[in-house]
Design a protein around this motif. Structure first.
Motif, mmCIF file in Angstrom:
data_model
loop_
_atom_site.group_PDB
_atom_site.id
_atom_site.type_symbol
_atom_site.label_atom_id
_atom_site.label_comp_id
_atom_site.label_asym_id
_atom_site.label_seq_id
_atom_site.Cartn_x
_atom_site.Cartn_y
_atom_site.Cartn_z
ATOM 1 N N ALA A 1 90.412 -3.567 -1.723
ATOM 2 C CA ALA A 1 90.829 -4.923 -2.054
ATOM 3 C C ALA A 1 90.614 -5.855 -0.863
ATOM 4 C CB ALA A 1 92.300 -4.938 -2.482
ATOM 5 N N ARG A 2 90.086 -7.037 -1.150
ATOM 6 C CA ARG A 2 89.797 -7.995 -0.080
ATOM 7 C C ARG A 2 91.047 -8.792 0.290
ATOM 8 N NH1 ARG A 2 85.570 -11.015 -3.551
ATOM 9 N NH2 ARG A 2 87.063 -10.209 -5.072
ATOM 10 N N PRO A 3 91.352 -8.917 1.577
ATOM 11 C CA PRO A 3 92.511 -9.706 1.999
ATOM 12 C C PRO A 3 92.220 -11.201 1.899
ATOM 13 C CG PRO A 3 91.335 -8.875 3.907
ATOM 14 C CD PRO A 3 90.658 -8.281 2.711
ATOM 15 N N VAL A 4 93.281 -11.994 2.014
ATOM 16 C CA VAL A 4 93.162 -13.441 1.855
ATOM 17 C C VAL A 4 92.138 -14.062 2.805
ATOM 18 C CG1 VAL A 4 94.401 -15.639 2.117
ATOM 19 C CG2 VAL A 4 95.431 -13.759 0.827
ATOM 20 N N ASP B 1 96.871 -16.387 -2.174
ATOM 21 C CA ASP B 1 97.724 -15.226 -1.919
ATOM 22 C C ASP B 1 98.009 -14.483 -3.222
ATOM 23 O OD1 ASP B 1 98.130 -15.500 0.889
ATOM 24 O OD2 ASP B 1 99.567 -17.104 0.513
ATOM 25 N N ARG C 1 94.713 -6.657 -5.864
ATOM 26 C CA ARG C 1 95.232 -5.395 -5.317
ATOM 27 C C ARG C 1 95.982 -4.604 -6.395
ATOM 28 N NH1 ARG C 1 95.384 -3.973 -0.136
ATOM 29 N NH2 ARG C 1 94.792 -6.095 0.471
ATOM 30 N N LEU D 1 88.724 -13.468 1.368
ATOM 31 C CA LEU D 1 88.502 -14.239 0.146
ATOM 32 C C LEU D 1 88.236 -15.707 0.464
ATOM 33 C CD1 LEU D 1 91.287 -12.718 -2.132
ATOM 34 C CD2 LEU D 1 88.813 -12.495 -2.467
ATOM 35 N N TYR E 1 96.252 -14.605 -5.949
ATOM 36 C CA TYR E 1 94.985 -14.061 -6.427
ATOM 37 C C TYR E 1 94.692 -12.724 -5.750
ATOM 38 C CZ TYR E 1 89.947 -14.365 -7.653
ATOM 39 O OH TYR E 1 88.678 -14.144 -8.146
ATOM 40 N N ALA E 2 94.841 -12.664 -4.430
ATOM 41 C CA ALA E 2 94.602 -11.420 -3.687
ATOM 42 C C ALA E 2 95.587 -10.334 -4.118
ATOM 43 C CB ALA E 2 94.708 -11.669 -2.184
#
Length: 364
Positions: A43-46, A23, A30, A49, A25-26
Motif C-alpha cells: 500500500a502506498r503511503p500519503v 489520508d 490499505r 500518493l 484514501y490511503a
C-alpha cells in the motif's frame, strides 16, 4: 443510501487535527489490500500518493472518491497517457468499504470514471481487479477450481471463479475478461550468496555487458534506455487488452527518476548493453518506503537480443544489487501476463511462488 462521487482533494484538511481526504484514501487502499491480498505492505503511503497525483507531464492520474457526508466509502483510480493520439484510460483500482457494498456505490464510481475518461478523449476504459490466494486457479499452485465455475482469459492457463464479486461486477457492466496476470513473490532475505553462485554458473554474456545503477541512469545509456521503455509499453504480452504505445525519450526517463525519488522510492536497475553501446534489455526493482517489500517493475530484452539468457542474468544482477543496497528487504513481488511463459519460467526457476491473480477487463 447514495454517495457523492468526485475527485479526491489533494490539499490537507483545514483543521490540522482532522485527516485529509488523501489520508482517508490511503487508509481505504490499505484496508482493501488487507482484505484482498492479506497484506498491506504494498500500500502506498500519503506522501507517495501526493507525488503520484501531482502534475505529471506524461501521464494523467485522477483519484476518485465516493463520499457519504464527509466519510469516504469508496475509491477509484484512473490513469491515461497524455499523448494526443491515446484513446484508452485505465481504472487501476476500484473498491468500496466492506460495510457499504451492494448499495450501487461501485457502479456510481465506475460510471463517473467512464465519464471522466470520455470527457478526456479516452473512450476505451480498461479495468483491473485483484484476486488473492485461494480466489483463482494458478497452474503453478494447483488451487482447486470454484464450484460455481471458472472464467479463463483468451490466452494463458489460469482461471478465476465466475462467481467472484469482481467478476460479476465487471461482466454486469459489459466488460469482458481480456487478460490474467500472475502475481508472484520471492523471498530474498539472506540469499545473496545463492544469487551470486547462480550468476557465476551462467555462461558469459558475450558480446553483452551488464551495468547496474541506483536511481539515475548513466548519461551514455539514457537515450537507448528510453527506446527500451517505449518498446516495453507494447511488446509485453497484452492478451485482448488495448494497451497503447507510450512515447519515451531521455527527458521522460529523467522525469520518472525525479518523481520516484520524490515519492520516497529507491530504484535499482540492471541493463544489458550491446556491443554498439545501446541498451539491449533491462530490469527494474522499486523499493517502497517504510516497507519490507520490493516491487519488480519492467523487465524486457529487446527482440533482436533474445536467446542469450539475458533475462535471467539481469534479474540475478539486480537481486545482488538489492542485497548490497538494502539487505533488510524481505520480499520481491512481480506481475506477469499468464501467457508470458518465458518470463514465468525464469521467475519459477528463481523461486518465485504464487501470491495472487490480477484480472484485466475491457468493454468489447
Amino acid at each position: 443510501m447514495g454517495a457523492e462521487v468526485r475527485e479526491i482533494r489533494l490539499s490537507t484538511a483545514t483543521d490540522a487535527t482532522a485527516p485529509s481526504e488523501l489520508d482517508a484514501y490511503a487508509a481505504l487502499i490499505r484496508r482493501l489490500d488487507l482484505e484482498r491480498l492479506g497484506t498491506d505492505e504494498l500500500a502506498r503511503p500519503v506522501p507517495e500518493l501526493l507525488r503520484e497525483f501531482a502534475d505529471d507531464p506524461y501521464r494523467a492520474h485522477v483519484p476518485l472518491g465516493a463520499f457519504d457526508g464527509g466519510t469516504l466509502v469508496g475509491m477509484a483510480e484512473l490513469e491515461w497517457e497524455r499523448d494526443d493520439d491515446a484513446r484508452t484510460a485505465y481504472l487501476v483500482m476500484l473498491g468500496v468499504a466492506p460495510d457499504r457494498r451492494r448499495q450501487d456505490i461501485g457502479s456510481a464510481l465506475l460510471a463517473h470514471a467512464e465519464r471522466v475518461a470520455s470527457d478526456a478523449g479516452r473512450p476505451t476504459l480498461v479495468l483491473s481487479a485483484d484476486h488473492g490466494a485461494g480466489h483463482g486457479t494458478d497452474p503453478a499452485d494447483g488451487t482447486a477450481p470454484s464450484p460455481g465455475g471458472v472464467l479463463r482469459a483468451p490466452q494463458g492457463d489460469a482461471t478465476i471463479p465466475a462467481d467472484d464479486p469482481a467478476v460479476r461486477f465487471a461482466r454486469a457492466h459489459g466488460y469482458a475478461l481480456g487478460q490474467l496476470d500472475r502475481v508472484s513473490v520471492l523471498d530474498v532475505a539472506g540469499r545473496a550468496a545463492e544469487f551470486a553462485a547462480r550468476l557465476a554458473d551462467l555462461a558469459a554474456p558475450d558480446p553483452y555487458r551488464v551495468r547496474t545503477w541506483v536511481d539515475r541512469a548513466p548519461d551514455d545509456l539514457v537515450d537507448s534506455l528510453a527506446v527500451a521503455h517505449e518498446r516495453m509499453s507494447v511488446d509485453a504480452p497484452s492478451g485482448a487488452i488495448a494497451y497503447e504505445l507510450e512515447h519515451w525519450d531521455a527527458d521522460r526517463v529523467r522525469d520518472e527518476e525525479r518523481r520516484s525519488l520524490a515519492k520516497g522510492r529507491t530504484t535499482l536497475t540492471a541493463a544489458a548493453v550491446a556491443p554498439d553501446g545501446a541498451v539491449a534489455g533491462f530490469t527494474v526493482l522499486s523499493l517502497l518506503a517504510d516497507s519490507p517489500a520490493v516491487e519488480q517493475w519492467d523487465t524486457i530484452v529487446l527482440a533482436a537480443h533474445r536467446g542469450h539468457r539475458l533475462g535471467m542474468r539481469l534479474k540475478l544482477e539486480n537481486l545482488l544489487l538489492l542485497q548490497a543496497a538494502d539487505a533488510s528487504r524481505e520480499r520481491v513481488y512481480t506481475w506477469n501476463a499468464d501467457e508470458n511463459e518465458h518470463m514465468l519460467a525464469i521467475n519459477l526457476d528463481l523461486g518465485f511462488r504464487p501470491f495472487a491473480l490480477e484480472s484485466v477487463w475491457q468493454r468489447p
